[in-house]
Write a protein that holds these residues in place. Structure first.
Motif, PDB file in Angstrom:
ATOM      1  N   GLY A 157     -15.739 -46.538 -20.667  1.00 44.68           N
ATOM      2  CA  GLY A 157     -16.923 -46.102 -21.396  1.00 44.68           C
ATOM      3  C   GLY A 157     -16.878 -46.385 -22.883  1.00 44.68           C
ATOM      4  N   ARG A 158     -15.694 -46.719 -23.403  1.00 46.29           N
ATOM      5  CA  ARG A 158     -15.601 -47.005 -24.835  1.00 46.29           C
ATOM      6  C   ARG A 158     -16.416 -48.231 -25.211  1.00 46.29           C
ATOM      7  N   LEU A 159     -16.686 -49.125 -24.249  1.00 45.79           N
ATOM      8  CA  LEU A 159     -17.564 -50.256 -24.539  1.00 45.79           C
ATOM      9  C   LEU A 159     -18.994 -49.808 -24.819  1.00 45.79           C
ATOM     10  N   LEU A 160     -19.358 -48.639 -24.316  1.00 43.07           N
ATOM     11  CA  LEU A 160     -20.706 -48.114 -24.518  1.00 43.07           C
ATOM     12  C   LEU A 160     -20.713 -47.037 -25.587  1.00 43.07           C
ATOM     13  N   ALA A 161     -19.623 -46.942 -26.340  1.00 42.87           N
ATOM     14  CA  ALA A 161     -19.450 -45.835 -27.268  1.00 42.87           C
ATOM     15  C   ALA A 161     -20.152 -46.098 -28.586  1.00 42.87           C
ATOM     16  N   ASP A 162     -20.389 -45.015 -29.298  1.00 44.40           N
ATOM     17  CA  ASP A 162     -20.931 -45.064 -30.651  1.00 44.40           C
ATOM     18  C   ASP A 162     -19.749 -45.085 -31.613  1.00 44.40           C
ATOM     19  N   VAL A 163     -19.492 -46.252 -32.215  1.00 43.62           N
ATOM     20  CA  VAL A 163     -18.292 -46.404 -33.035  1.00 43.62           C
ATOM     21  C   VAL A 163     -18.393 -45.635 -34.349  1.00 43.62           C
ATOM     22  N   THR A 164     -19.548 -45.038 -34.624  1.00 43.36           N
ATOM     23  CA  THR A 164     -19.710 -44.306 -35.888  1.00 43.36           C
ATOM     24  C   THR A 164     -19.329 -42.839 -35.758  1.00 43.36           C
TER      25      THR A 164
ATOM     26  N   GLY B 104     -26.213 -29.808 -11.246  1.00 50.26           N
ATOM     27  CA  GLY B 104     -25.396 -29.892 -12.437  1.00 50.26           C
ATOM     28  C   GLY B 104     -24.530 -31.135 -12.364  1.00 50.26           C
ATOM     29  N   VAL B 105     -24.034 -31.579 -13.511  1.00 49.16           N
ATOM     30  CA  VAL B 105     -23.197 -32.792 -13.548  1.00 49.16           C
ATOM     31  C   VAL B 105     -22.092 -32.606 -14.578  1.00 49.16           C
ATOM     32  N   ASP B 106     -20.868 -32.987 -14.208  1.00 50.11           N
ATOM     33  CA  ASP B 106     -19.730 -33.057 -15.122  1.00 50.11           C
ATOM     34  C   ASP B 106     -19.273 -34.505 -15.178  1.00 50.11           C
ATOM     35  N   VAL B 107     -19.230 -35.073 -16.374  1.00 48.19           N
ATOM     36  CA  VAL B 107     -18.784 -36.459 -16.568  1.00 48.19           C
ATOM     37  C   VAL B 107     -17.537 -36.448 -17.440  1.00 48.19           C
ATOM     38  N   GLN B 108     -16.466 -37.012 -16.945  1.00 44.14           N
ATOM     39  CA  GLN B 108     -15.230 -37.153 -17.714  1.00 44.14           C
ATOM     40  C   GLN B 108     -15.033 -38.623 -18.041  1.00 44.14           C
ATOM     41  N   THR B 109     -14.576 -38.940 -19.254  1.00 45.84           N
ATOM     42  CA  THR B 109     -14.319 -40.320 -19.630  1.00 45.84           C
ATOM     43  C   THR B 109     -12.821 -40.536 -19.836  1.00 45.84           C
ATOM     44  N   SER B 110     -12.444 -41.796 -19.909  1.00 47.57           N
ATOM     45  CA  SER B 110     -11.072 -42.177 -20.261  1.00 47.57           C
ATOM     46  C   SER B 110     -11.098 -42.809 -21.640  1.00 47.57           C
TER      47      SER B 110
END
Length: 365
Positions: free
Chosen positions: A39-46, A69-75
């Motif tokens: 997901g870091r490719l879709l991240a906001d670098v600011t 409901g939804v829980d999203v975890q990223t790496s």
């Protein structure tokens, strides 16, 4: 030029700074749980926690499309490293409802045929780690996210589509209007991902999952670290407990941390004891469950009926939701209860889950 992906750990070639994994949550009953890799490719670098906007946006988009409901975890790792680590580890992903992998193309010496073969192998390995009810979604990033041209991405998209079997959903992202803010672009991308993911979801795993396994030694270590910081109840946790009691209209509510011997109610209201032997508490049972538990009459539930506080009818109606640390280790529970039976539904757990998410964020500070 050819395009290739995993398992090279150099996929994300943009400048990176140390960052933490992010988690996104959306309110609603019986939550879905998703893991976003790359997901870091879709991240906001600011932003300091760069993946927070996409995690929040994906949780909101999935909740809007499913009513759950939804829980999203990223790496925090690039997709290549995250996928390789997942395949090499003993991590249990059988409770995931969705695994979303952002595949980042890069220039390499492999031919398209070699890339396709490698991708097919990796996707098959990921599918084997999931249950048949889990959704595997592959995301091809946009030109802005990947730093590649549309022509290059067209070739990579064809390779991914050829490597994926019929059960793998493939999403191609577009950048949209150049004037979009990072938050607006995250919402755009999340909507496209959620549209494909929602169609592959079935009933949330939380309905069917057995007791959640965990390493007891690591769990107790995490609890002891928390207890060292929060040995004295803070006003913020007490406020959450009071809010839980007023929301459910119960006689009592409590927030617990559970060590190797006792359940410590470090924030409580309604005459709850400061601590009790661990094995005699309903919270200890709830901590072992994936998600939460709500019962209209605890004496009718075989998981709870033998507990002392249930046999004495001090606990009849009960709702509890486990509290997890940043690494997913179960720490305790937030619960509400009283001595009168009720008619209940799984959807009634949603407000308690929202309060638990707030508590987890406080504990993670």
């Amino acid at each position: 030029m050819t395009l290739v992906d995993i398992p090279s750990p150099r996929i994300d070639t943009r400048a990176t700074a140390p960052e933490r994994a992010a988690s996104g949550h959306a309110s609603g009953p019986v939550p879905y749980r998703a893991l976003l890799l790359g997901g870091r490719l879709l991240a906001d670098v600011t932003t300091p926690t760069r993946q927070q906007p996409i995690a929040d946006a994906l949780a909101a988009a999935l909740a809007a499309r499913t009513g759950h409901g939804v829980d999203v975890q990223t790496s925090h790792d690039p997709s290549a490293t995250a996928v390789a680590d997942l395949l090499a580890s003993d991590r249990d992903v059988s409770r995931l409802d969705a695994l979303v992998v952002v595949l980042a193309p890069r220039r390499d010496g492999r031919t398209p045929a070699e890339t396709r073969e490698r991708l097919a192998t990796v996707l098959a390995d990921l599918t084997a780690r999931l249950t048949v009810a889990s959704a595997l979604v592959v995301v091809v990033p946009s030109p802005l996210a990947s730093g590649l041209t549309r022509h290059e991405l067209d070739g990579f998209s064809r390779t991914v589509a050829e490597a994926a079997d019929a059960l793998v959903r493939v999403v191609r992202l577009e950048d949209g209007d150049p004037s979009l803010t990072p938050e607006e672009r995250a919402a755009l991308w999340a909507g496209d991902i959620a549209e494909r993911t929602a169609g592959a979801l079935v009933e949330p795993m939380v309905r069917f999952a057995p007791d959640d396994p965990f390493d007891e030694f690591l769990r107790v270590d995490a609890v002891e670290r928390i207890e060292g910081r929060y040995g004295v109840p803070t006003a913020e946790f007490q406020e959450l407990v009071e809010l839980a009691r007023s929301t459910y209209g119960t006689a009592a509510a409590a927030m617990s941390l559970i060590d190797d011997e006792r359940t410590h109610y470090f924030a409580r209201t309604g005459g709850v004891a400061e601590s009790l032997p661990r094995g005699k508490t309903v919270c200890n049972r709830v901590m072992r469950l994936y998600g939460g538990l709500i019962v209209g009459d605890a004496a009718l539930d075989p998981r709870l009926s033998a507990l002392p506080e249930v046999r004495t009818r001090d606990v009849v109606f009960y709702a509890g939701y486990r509290i997890e640390g940043p690494d997913g280790a179960p720490l305790g529970a937030l619960c509400v209860f009283d001595d009168a039976p009720r008619v209940v539904d799984d959807a009634d757990l949603a407000p308690l889950r929202d309060l638990v998410i707030r508590a987890e964020r406080l504990l993670a500070r």
